[in-house]
Design an enzyme around this catalytic site. Structure first.
Site, PDB file in Angstrom:
ATOM      1  N   ASN A  39     -15.472  11.457  18.502  1.00 60.02           N
ATOM      2  CA  ASN A  39     -14.328  11.051  19.323  1.00 60.02           C
ATOM      3  C   ASN A  39     -13.746  12.260  20.046  1.00 60.02           C
ATOM      4  OD1 ASN A  39     -13.502  11.792  16.670  1.00 60.02           O
ATOM      5  ND2 ASN A  39     -11.562  10.714  16.866  1.00 60.02           N
ATOM      6  N   GLU A  41     -10.339  12.997  21.991  1.00 68.27           N
ATOM      7  CA  GLU A  41      -9.014  12.512  22.368  1.00 68.27           C
ATOM      8  C   GLU A  41      -8.465  13.295  23.551  1.00 68.27           C
ATOM      9  OE1 GLU A  41      -6.720  12.510  18.730  1.00 68.27           O
ATOM     10  OE2 GLU A  41      -7.865  10.800  17.957  1.00 68.27           O
ATOM     11  N   CYS A  50     -14.042   7.068  21.963  1.00 69.78           N
ATOM     12  CA  CYS A  50     -14.517   6.910  20.583  1.00 69.78           C
ATOM     13  C   CYS A  50     -15.875   7.585  20.395  1.00 69.78           C
ATOM     14  CB  CYS A  50     -14.655   5.431  20.244  1.00 69.78           C
ATOM     15  SG  CYS A  50     -13.091   4.583  19.972  1.00 69.78           S
ATOM     16  N   GLU A  52     -18.530   6.323  19.116  1.00 66.08           N
ATOM     17  CA  GLU A  52     -19.625   5.432  19.502  1.00 66.08           C
ATOM     18  C   GLU A  52     -19.911   5.544  21.002  1.00 66.08           C
ATOM     19  OE1 GLU A  52     -16.952   4.741  17.751  1.00 66.08           O
ATOM     20  OE2 GLU A  52     -17.284   3.172  16.261  1.00 66.08           O
ATOM     21  N   CYS A  83     -14.148  -0.120  16.739  1.00 69.22           N
ATOM     22  CA  CYS A  83     -13.062  -0.871  17.377  1.00 69.22           C
ATOM     23  C   CYS A  83     -13.654  -1.975  18.256  1.00 69.22           C
ATOM     24  CB  CYS A  83     -12.168   0.069  18.201  1.00 69.22           C
ATOM     25  SG  CYS A  83     -12.896   0.592  19.767  1.00 69.22           S
TER      26      CYS A  83
HETATM   27  N1  THU Z   1     -12.236   6.004  16.656  1.00 71.24           N
HETATM   28  C1  THU Z   1     -13.577   6.186  16.869  1.00 71.24           C
HETATM   29  O1  THU Z   1     -14.010   7.209  17.403  1.00 71.24           O
HETATM   30  N2  THU Z   1     -14.407   5.194  16.480  1.00 71.24           N
HETATM   31  C2  THU Z   1     -14.033   4.073  15.822  1.00 71.24           C
HETATM   32  O2  THU Z   1     -14.871   3.263  15.478  1.00 71.24           O
HETATM   33  C3  THU Z   1     -12.601   3.825  15.540  1.00 71.24           C
HETATM   34  C4  THU Z   1     -11.662   4.831  16.069  1.00 71.24           C
HETATM   35  C5  THU Z   1     -11.330   7.101  17.035  1.00 71.24           C
HETATM   36  C6  THU Z   1     -10.446   6.847  18.212  1.00 71.24           C
HETATM   37  C7  THU Z   1      -9.321   7.846  17.959  1.00 71.24           C
HETATM   38  O3  THU Z   1      -9.718   9.114  18.478  1.00 71.24           O
HETATM   39  C8  THU Z   1      -9.249   7.944  16.452  1.00 71.24           C
HETATM   40  O4  THU Z   1     -10.464   7.394  15.962  1.00 71.24           O
HETATM   41  C9  THU Z   1      -8.077   7.220  15.834  1.00 71.24           C
HETATM   42  O5  THU Z   1      -8.007   5.923  16.276  1.00 71.24           O
END
Ligand code: THU
Length: 136
Positions: A39, A41, A50, A52, A83
């Protein structure tokens, strides 16, 4: 390298200063290649991506298209599930029987198929097959 190890390793590179929740994802394609993502941000929160999505982007950029197996790893006591948006992104490249593994730092916690994770997925079957609109 095994898929779990790859996802755990790439998770170390996650940029998650706002949630402090680092995630790693690793895809194995139908032809046996492996792609990873973490991920990323952003201070403008909705712009974050994310793990994925990163792994899918790497796969597509390399010319691969079919996800056979994907694993998502986070420091979570319960299985971290992709998500909603990532389920749809994965479904673009994964058959309904593709394996989705959710893992904690110490190993697998749960396993589902793509169809179990996103029943009734929006797909090309829903698109009306018409010619592209002529904007001229
Ligand atoms: N996140 C992912 O990278 N993958 C997931 O399947 C769920 C959430 C990340 C998004 C964000 O950077 C952090 O987790 C918290 O939500």
């Amino acid at each position: 390298m095994d898929l779990f190890r790859a996802a755990k390793d790439v998770r170390e590179n996650a940029h998650a200063p706002y949630s402090n929740f680092r995630v790693g994802a690793a895809i194995r394609t139908a032809d046996g290649q492996m792609f990873t993502g973490c991920n990323v941000e952003n201070v403008a929160y909705p712009e974050g991506t994310c793990a994925e999505a990163g792994a899918i982007a790497a796969m597509v950029a390399a010319g691969a298209r079919e996800i056979a197996e994907v694993i998502v790893v986070a420091d979570s006591p319960v299985p971290i599930t992709p998500c909603g948006g990532c389920r749809q992104k994965l479904a673009e490249f994964a058959r309904p029987d593709a394996t989705v593994i959710m893992a904690g730092l110490h190993g697998e916690l749960a396993r589902m198929t793509m169809a179990e994770l996103l029943p009734g997925a929006f797909s090309t079957a829903h698109l009306r097959q018409t010619a592209p609109r002529d904007e001229g």
